[in-house]
Design an enzyme around this catalytic site. Structure first.
Site, mmCIF file in Angstrom:
data_model
loop_
_atom_site.group_PDB
_atom_site.id
_atom_site.type_symbol
_atom_site.label_atom_id
_atom_site.label_comp_id
_atom_site.label_asym_id
_atom_site.label_seq_id
_atom_site.Cartn_x
_atom_site.Cartn_y
_atom_site.Cartn_z
ATOM 1 N N CYS A 308 47.221 -23.997 36.829
ATOM 2 C CA CYS A 308 47.801 -24.466 35.559
ATOM 3 C C CYS A 308 48.706 -23.393 34.960
ATOM 4 O O CYS A 308 49.420 -23.671 34.007
ATOM 5 C CB CYS A 308 46.707 -24.888 34.604
ATOM 6 N N GLU A 483 38.587 -19.337 27.157
ATOM 7 C CA GLU A 483 37.550 -19.101 28.162
ATOM 8 C C GLU A 483 37.647 -17.658 28.613
ATOM 9 O O GLU A 483 38.748 -17.106 28.706
ATOM 10 C CB GLU A 483 37.758 -20.040 29.352
HETATM 11 C C1 SIN Z 1 43.580 -23.054 36.380
HETATM 12 O O1 SIN Z 1 44.548 -23.231 37.087
HETATM 13 O O2 SIN Z 1 43.036 -24.021 35.808
HETATM 14 C C2 SIN Z 1 42.959 -21.691 36.137
HETATM 15 C C3 SIN Z 1 43.740 -20.598 36.704
HETATM 16 C C4 SIN Z 1 43.134 -19.249 36.463
HETATM 17 O O3 SIN Z 1 42.028 -19.102 35.945
HETATM 18 O O4 SIN Z 1 43.780 -18.279 36.813
#
Ligand code: SIN
Length: 504
Positions: A308, A483
């Site tokens: 993401c 998070e």
């Molecule tokens: C994600 O793509 O949802 C998390 C990516 C990450 O924690 O680096």
């Protein structure tokens, strides 16, 4: 030795039989301390290796009935689990971490097979995932309230932090265990009990984590796991509307996040949403080319572009555009695409067939809009799985689909810009704001851009944003809540104020 037929090289094909610690393998959900191999409906679904399209396992297709049972079990377990001391929970977290480290190779193999990411990346994810356990083992004992100077001399005021209750953790397929430990690790460390809903594409690594968490001492009912693929909306709705669930944490698309948010309104549930991004990577004329290339590879090719925080729009200042593009073509030509288990492979398959179709739609749309494909641009039909050639698109324009939608694939989309003000406006022209990257040697510019970007995270001369100790999350339609970091555990507790009359 068998040939995988993907690049002619001899390669030892691996499957779940190669997992040494067989205790990690269950093809079942987990409710109230029991492995549930048969769903109420009797239905099942298959877990498939996206690199070979071979079936790995068959697991039960659970529905809202098992979900309600899992929530009830977590609710019942909360009555005693909330009374455990922070130190007891910290010890279980630490043990869970140690068990992860003892099983790195097996966990990585399971992850590689069901997700497609390379074994090297999978080992990286196991370490990343375990780092949340280590981090929250420490944080468990640092959650504390305060004493507050009162306005009224006859009273004393204090706050206490208490676990919120049953936490539902909905994890995505792109980081099947790191997102479980980032959410459930924080929840359990805080004293919450949990219901895990891994993605249907990748339940096996989460199942292995449930095995290890149980071995680490987390009691019956504190960990429950639902396996679902085709019933996922029914399961999600139950988790959102069930009043016994007090907190829901979701990582996934903005579209689904909005549905869950509406459903959670009925019980005014506490939410954390880590949703879609459209990360800009901004490369200024003063950048070191090596920094720009390394950051692009890290931010675009990690997990084959399926994160993401993957760089979606790469903005390159006009003075460095040609030099950077040429260097990027050379660097990306060195990437080796293939089975994640194969030595030397740096880019695995995409996790879904529809991901290749989506990337091709973006590539064809960009071509129609005048962009040039300067590398790749085609699916790799000679391979059985969901493979796409690493691709570079040059001369992109704002009219492209890529401008407003994540491509989520190993496709680098290059946009040329002239000035700092211009690029800030372009980068912020998005409904979402999650990750971003800036490559510059100018310290003042580094501050100006970091402050000006409407995002939750900025990488400066770095293509990696993620660390257990660094808060992860977005702004705008990328969601809310954080998070990891010190904030990560706070998402699972509430503050209670206690006002004490001392006047007698
Ligand atoms: C994600 O793509 O949802 C998390 C990516 C990450 O924690 O680096």
């Amino acid at each position: 030795m068998a040939s995988n037929g993907t690049n002619g090289a001899a390669h030892q094909l691996k499957n779940l039989d190669s997992v040494k610690n067989k205790a990690l393998l269950h093809y079942a959900g987990y409710i109230n301390g029991e492995w549930i191999e048969k769903a109420h409906s009797g239905k099942t679904f298959d877990v498939v290796d996206p690199a070979t399209l071979e079936k790995l396992a068959t697991v039960p297709e659970m529905d809202k009935r098992e979900t309600a049972e899992a929530v009830q079990a977590a609710h019942d377990a909360f009555k005693s689990f909330k009374k455990t001391t922070a130190r007891e929970r910290a010890r279980m977290m630490r043990k869970w971490y140690d068990l992860n480290m003892e099983n790195v190779d097996d966990l990585a193999l399971i992850l590689c097979l069901e997700n497609g990411k390379t074994l090297t990346e999978a080992k990286g994810e196991v370490a990343y995932s375990a780092s949340f356990l280590e981090w929250f083992a420490g944080e468990a004992e640092r959650v504390s309230g305060q004493t507050i100077p009162p306005g009224n001399p006859a009273v004393r005021i204090m706050t206490m932090k208490q676990p919120i209750g049953v936490a539902a953790c909905l994890a995505p397929w792109n980081f099947p265990i790191a997102m479980i430990t980032r959410k459930c690790g924080a929840a359990l460390a805080a004293g919450c009990t949990t219901v895990w809903k891994p993605a249907g594409e990748t339940p096996l690594s989460a199942i292995a984590q449930a095995v290890l968490a149980t071995q680490a001492g987390f009691p019956k009912g504190s960990i429950n796991l639902i396996t679902t693929l085709n019933t996922v909306s029914e399961v999600g709705e139950e988790l959102c509307t069930n009043k016994l669930v007090k907190k829901l944490s979701f990582t996934g698309s903005t579209r689904v996040g909005k549905i869950l948010m509406k459903q959670c309104a009925s019980s005014v549930k506490k939410l954390s949403l880590e949703l879609g991004g459209n990360s800009p990577l901004i490369i200024f004329d003063d950048a070191k080319i090596s920094n720009a290339i390394n950051a692009t590879i890290a931010a675009k090719f990690r997990n084959a572009g399926q994160t993401c925080v993957s760089a979606n729009r790469v903005f390159v200042q006009s003075g460095i555009y040609d030099k950077y593009s040429e260097a990027l073509v050379e660097a990306i030509k060195k990437q080796k695409v293939g089975l994640g288990t194969e030595e030397g492979v740096t880019v695995g398959p995409l996790t879904h067939e529809r991901a290749v179709d989506k990337a091709m739609t973006h590539i064809n749309d960009a071509k129609k809009g005048g962009a040039k494909v300067i590398l790749g641009g085609e699916p790799m039909k000679e391979k059985p799985g969901y493979f796409l050639q690493p691709t570079i698109l040059s001369g992109m324009s704002k009219n492209s689909i890529n401008w407003s939608e994540e491509t989520f694939a190993p496709v680098v989309a290059l946009y040329k810009f002239e000035t700092e003000d211009e690029v800030l406006e372009l980068a912020n022209d998005a409904d979402v704001g999650l990750g971003s990257y800036v490559i510059t040697e100018d310290i003042g510019r580094m501050y100006r851009i970091s402050e000006g970007l409407e995002v939750g995270m900025v990488g400066v001369n770095s293509g990696i944003l993620s660390a257990a100790e660094s808060p992860f999350g977005g702004v705008k339609e990328s969601g809310f809540g954080r998070e990891g970091g010190r904030e990560g555990i706070e998402e699972y507790v509430f503050t209670k104020s206690v006002v004490i009359n001392i006047a007698g």
